[in-house]
Design a protein around this motif. Structure first.
Motif, PDB file in Angstrom:
ATOM      1  N   UNK B 205      97.406  11.351  16.065  1.00  0.00           N
ATOM      2  CA  UNK B 205      96.844  10.897  17.793  1.00  0.00           C
ATOM      3  C   UNK B 205      97.236   9.911  18.020  1.00  0.00           C
ATOM      4  N   UNK B 206      98.453   9.401  17.549  1.00  0.00           N
ATOM      5  CA  UNK B 206      98.526   7.975  18.259  1.00  0.00           C
ATOM      6  C   UNK B 206      98.446   7.738  19.594  1.00  0.00           C
ATOM      7  N   UNK B 210      97.746   4.475  21.834  1.00  0.00           N
ATOM      8  CA  UNK B 210      98.628   3.163  22.681  1.00  0.00           C
ATOM      9  C   UNK B 210      97.858   4.105  24.311  1.00  0.00           C
ATOM     10  N   UNK B 211      97.644   5.068  24.729  1.00  0.00           N
ATOM     11  CA  UNK B 211      96.491   5.560  25.648  1.00  0.00           C
ATOM     12  C   UNK B 211      95.213   4.131  25.807  1.00  0.00           C
ATOM     13  N   UNK B 212      94.849   3.820  24.977  1.00  0.00           N
ATOM     14  CA  UNK B 212      93.985   3.084  25.199  1.00  0.00           C
ATOM     15  C   UNK B 212      94.279   1.800  25.148  1.00  0.00           C
ATOM     16  N   UNK B 213      95.456   1.503  24.524  1.00  0.00           N
ATOM     17  CA  UNK B 213      96.024   0.346  24.472  1.00  0.00           C
ATOM     18  C   UNK B 213      96.245  -0.358  25.763  1.00  0.00           C
ATOM     19  N   UNK B 214      97.185   1.063  26.466  1.00  0.00           N
ATOM     20  CA  UNK B 214      97.382   0.588  28.065  1.00  0.00           C
ATOM     21  C   UNK B 214      96.256   0.260  28.560  1.00  0.00           C
ATOM     22  N   UNK B 568     105.204  13.973  16.531  1.00  0.00           N
ATOM     23  CA  UNK B 568     105.048  12.231  16.844  1.00  0.00           C
ATOM     24  C   UNK B 568     104.586  12.113  15.024  1.00  0.00           C
ATOM     25  N   UNK B 569     104.430  12.425  14.421  1.00  0.00           N
ATOM     26  CA  UNK B 569     104.712  12.738  12.988  1.00  0.00           C
ATOM     27  C   UNK B 569     105.939  12.369  12.457  1.00  0.00           C
ATOM     28  N   UNK B 570     106.605  13.555  12.613  1.00  0.00           N
ATOM     29  CA  UNK B 570     108.635  13.263  12.072  1.00  0.00           C
ATOM     30  C   UNK B 570     108.189  11.722  12.657  1.00  0.00           C
TER      31      UNK B 570
END
Lengths: 230, 583
Positions: B205-206, B210-214, B568-570
């Protein structure tokens, strides 16, 4: 009053009580031998919580049936608990009042109230025994001590109904049975589950301290609104 | 005499029990009056009314009888009178294992409902720890614990994979905001915030990272993620292994101290928060660490209150409910802040009942998700949670715990509730009002996200037709050319014949199993470089793959896998740094 009854209601009670106290002292010493673990982290939770509040809340939990889902949902069971424990307390109290302050039990209203309480406890004891035998989950966890302790308290309550009038002049039998049972109760208690009240302050203290420190106690509850469409 | 009759493991368990007992535990062990009031508070009991062995008091008695026989003199003298019983054989330990791991999620709901204050969850955790100390535990617990001890995180994410994922997310962030400062800093010294996460985020669930980074970027936060000690989850909480618990938490604390971080912010994970914030100082014995520890929920709430970020709740118009994680609510008193934040983020929030400290477990807690042997009983008991979710009448469940996301997703799928699970970080990111200067060129993005797997050939291997169909449909929708194989032989033949870019491989299959197929692929020079992503419903089989003397697979996913996680993983495996074309 015969010498035998005097002995049974006086010296025998003191001996049994002393025995119980000695065993309890050993029991508490044993418990205190185990190290109490503390909470090293900074407190968490809301402003209205603290270790102290948690302890007080935890100790008072049993007197607040709304505070636990189990007591909220099983209100009849809780009521039984209250009556049964009040009866046991009254029963113990009576064993002191009869030999040392018999005047307190002179008014007939007091006697009748006690008898009603003991009869209710006896009925609850019988019901609890039935529950313990008929409910598979409770039967599975019940030990011989659980059955015996419950039976003992039920029979003791029954005997108390007849001892409450405190009328040795009408026959010493009921008082004799009551005091012998009380003495046996006092001797047996430290070895049985009945001594749970000895542990209650400890378990509740530590659980309350932890839960208070972590902001869980006092529990905040938001009740479900009633559906408006019915 | 009694000691001699015990097996070696049983002796060790009893010996260790003596060392682990503290006053609180002893109080709980002697204080039970067998009133049975705990039973109604346990979701296992409510879902299995005909099976009395699920009652918390019964489960506790299986530990209590050992205690009484060995440490309490009433049990030593009159064992039959108080049901005291010793543990003798390894079979006894196995039986105990099935109770303490398989019939309880350590949710602590019964503890809160015990009139005597008996904390069964703590006793149960101790029993787990005793069994783990002699190697008696579910396979999944052993695998995850081993990963956390040896690799440093509970999902075995290698340092390179972690850093590459952060790098990839940084590239996306930079691209999104067209700002070279919009990156995820690694090991930045003197940061105000050190952000630690759950390895599930890296692996499955990256988007939450990225949501936190935003959010951090838009808040203008001086933040960093650590290169080591970034896993704030702690399997020691579930396995009862205080040594593991202490080591993991120490790793996190030491890294923050090394970076001279001022605040350790933990991503949304119930057991991670409890372990790092509440239990960590107890296990590590260090006391309160010299920095603030807080949940990212609190951080996001503060940013909004301080005006550092702006949110528009109109962007989250779907009706939502909130599921309290047991570890957050019942063990850390963390339940009002998520609600406060939620009310700022959504237009329609509806409470679930019961809630807060009285909420029911997601049924995946206590490490249950890693113990596949107990899955049927877990899902059966989940009917209580399913009914609770259904009663809310909403289609979106918000929770502040990664474990609950997985547990609830499983419940929702099993009981066909048609609901979606999300977290507060996702809602916050979605509600963000992006200032003019960093407006994202939306059209440009839309034009490049079409058919990101165009041109890739993927072989999907699984013996379950439903899963094959699901995988094929998802990948084909993204433009991939998909070939399907239903067993190991066919998979090998097609890999050689079709030379796919990627093989998704089930492990448990009739005939040649996935482990064998994987090794064959790696050992055949013609196809050895084929990328492989294991997708299995049995996490305990992971060692079958990683212990083979060949290069590890490029990806590893646990079933059930959802569309988003799969893609996401693929994309990561195929090294699609941006969601379009080849890297």
């Amino acid at each position: 009053m015969s010498e035998t009854l005097r002995f049974v209601s006086g010296d025998l009670q003191l001996m049994a009580l002393s025995f119980m106290a000695i065993v309890y002292i050993f029991r508490i010493r044993w418990l205190l031998r185990f190290k109490a673990s503390g909470e090293r982290q900074a407190p968490s939770g809301g402003m209205g919580t603290s270790s102290f509040k948690g302890i007080v809340y935890s100790w008072a939990n049993i007197a607040m049936p709304w505070s636990m889902e189990s007591t909220r949902h099983m209100s009849f069971f809780y009521l039984q608990f209250v009556v049964f424990h009040l009866a046991v307390a009254a029963n113990i109290g009576m064993s002191f009042v009869i030999p040392y302050a018999p005047g307190l039990m002179k008014p007939m209203i007091v006697v009748r109230l006690l008898q009603i309480l003991f009869a209710a406890a006896c009925a609850i004891g019988c019901y609890r025994m039935y529950r313990r035998l008929s409910n598979p989950a409770i039967r599975l966890i019940s030990t011989p001590d659980d059955f015996f302790s419950l039976a003992l308290l039920t029979v003791w309550s029954f005997a108390s109904i007849f001892a409450a009038p405190n009328r040795p002049d009408l026959g010493e039998g009921p008082l004799m049975v009551y005091f012998i049972m009380t003495a046996f109760f006092l001797v047996y208690v430290p070895f049985s589950k009945i001594s749970h009240y000895l542990y209650y302050p400890f378990t509740r203290f530590y659980f309350g301290r932890t839960m208070g420190h972590r902001g869980v106690y006092p529990v905040k509850r938001v009740t479900q609104p009633k559906p408006t469409n019915i | 005499m009694a000691q001699n009759a015990r097996s070696h493991k049983a002796s060790k368990v009893v010996e260790r029990m003596g060392k682990k007992l503290n006053r609180q535990m002893v109080g709980s062990l002697v204080g039970c009056v067998h009133c049975g009031m705990c039973a109604e508070s346990c979701h296992y009991v409510l879902a299995n009314p005909d099976d009395p062995t699920y009652a918390p008091a019964y489960k506790a008695d299986q530990i209590r009888k050992i205690f009484k026989r060995n440490f309490d003199w009433t049990g030593k003298i009159f064992p039959w009178w108080v049901h005291a019983q010793d543990v003798r054989t390894d079979e006894d330990l196995e039986k105990l294992k099935d109770i303490v791991f398989g019939k309880c999620t350590n949710c602590r709901r019964c503890s809160l409902n015990c009139p005597m204050g008996v904390d069964f969850a703590t006793i149960n955790r101790m029993a787990r720890g005793l069994l783990v100390s002699v190697g008696v535990m579910p396979e999944g617990v052993a695998v995850v614990s081993k990963d956390q001890w040896e690799v440093g995180n509970q999902m075995g994410v290698l340092p390179q994979d972690y850093l590459e994922t952060i790098e990839w997310l940084s590239d996306e962030l930079e691209n999104e905001f067209k700002d070279t400062a919009a990156r995820i800093p690694i090991d930045k010294m003197d940061a105000d915030v050190v952000y630690a996460i759950n390895p599930r985020e890296v692996k499955y669930d990256p988007r939450t990272i990225s949501d936190a980074a935003r959010i951090f970027y838009l808040a203008g936060e001086n933040w960093t993620m650590p290169s080591e000690g970034w896993d704030m989850t702690n399997f020691g909480l579930f396995s009862g292994d205080d040594e593991l618990g202490g080591a993991v938490v120490q790793r996190v604390y030491e890294k923050v101290i090394e970076l001279r971080g001022k605040r350790l912010v933990l991503s949304e994970c119930g057991h991670g928060y409890r372990s790092t914030r509440c239990e960590g100082p107890n296990w590590s014995g260090t006391g309160v660490p010299p920095f603030v520890i807080e949940s990212s929920v609190l951080t996001m709430l503060r940013y909004i209150k301080e005006g550092r970020i702006r949110v528009d709740k109109e962007k989250n118009r779907a009706a939502v409910t909130f599921h309290d994680s047991c570890n957050n609510a019942r063990s850390c008193g963390f339940y009002e802040e998520p609600r406060e934040l939620l009310n700022l983020l959504v237009t329609d929030f509806r409470e679930m009942y019961p809630n807060r400290a009285e909420n029911f477990c997601c049924t995946g807690g206590g490490g249950a998700m890693s113990m596949s042997e107990y899955t049927p009983q877990r899902l059966k008991s989940a009917i209580i949670k399913a009914d609770q979710l259904k009663a809310t009448g909403v289609k979106v469940v918000v929770t502040s715990c990664h474990n609950c996301v997985d547990g609830l997703t499983d419940v929702i799928r099993h009981y066909k509730l048609g609901m979606k699970v999300t977290q507060l970080v996702n809602l916050t990111a979605n509600a963000l009002v992006i200032p003019e200067k960093v407006v994202v060129p939306v059209e440009a993005l839309i034009s490049v996200v079409t058919l990101p797997l165009q041109g890739f050939k993927i072989l999907v291997v699984d013996d379950e037709p439903d899963i094959l169909t699901f995988l094929a449909a998802v990948l084909e929708d993204q433009g991939a050319t998909v070939i399907q194989a239903a067993d190991g032989e066919q998979a090998l033949a097609l890999t050689i014949q079709e030379k796919p870019d990627l093989v998704t491989l089930d492990l448990s299959m009739p005939g040649k199993n996935g482990g064998y197929v994987f090794e064959e692929i790696r050992n055949n020079p013609e196809i050895a470089s084929t990328k492989v992503c294991i997708i299995t419903g049995k996490p305990e089989l992971r060692r079958l793959i990683y212990e083979r003397p060949v290069a590890p697979p490029e990806g590893y996913l646990d079933k059930p896998v959802n569309e988003e996680t799969l893609l996401t993983n693929i994309r990561m495996i195929l090294e699609l740094k941006r969601p379009h074309g080849h890297a």
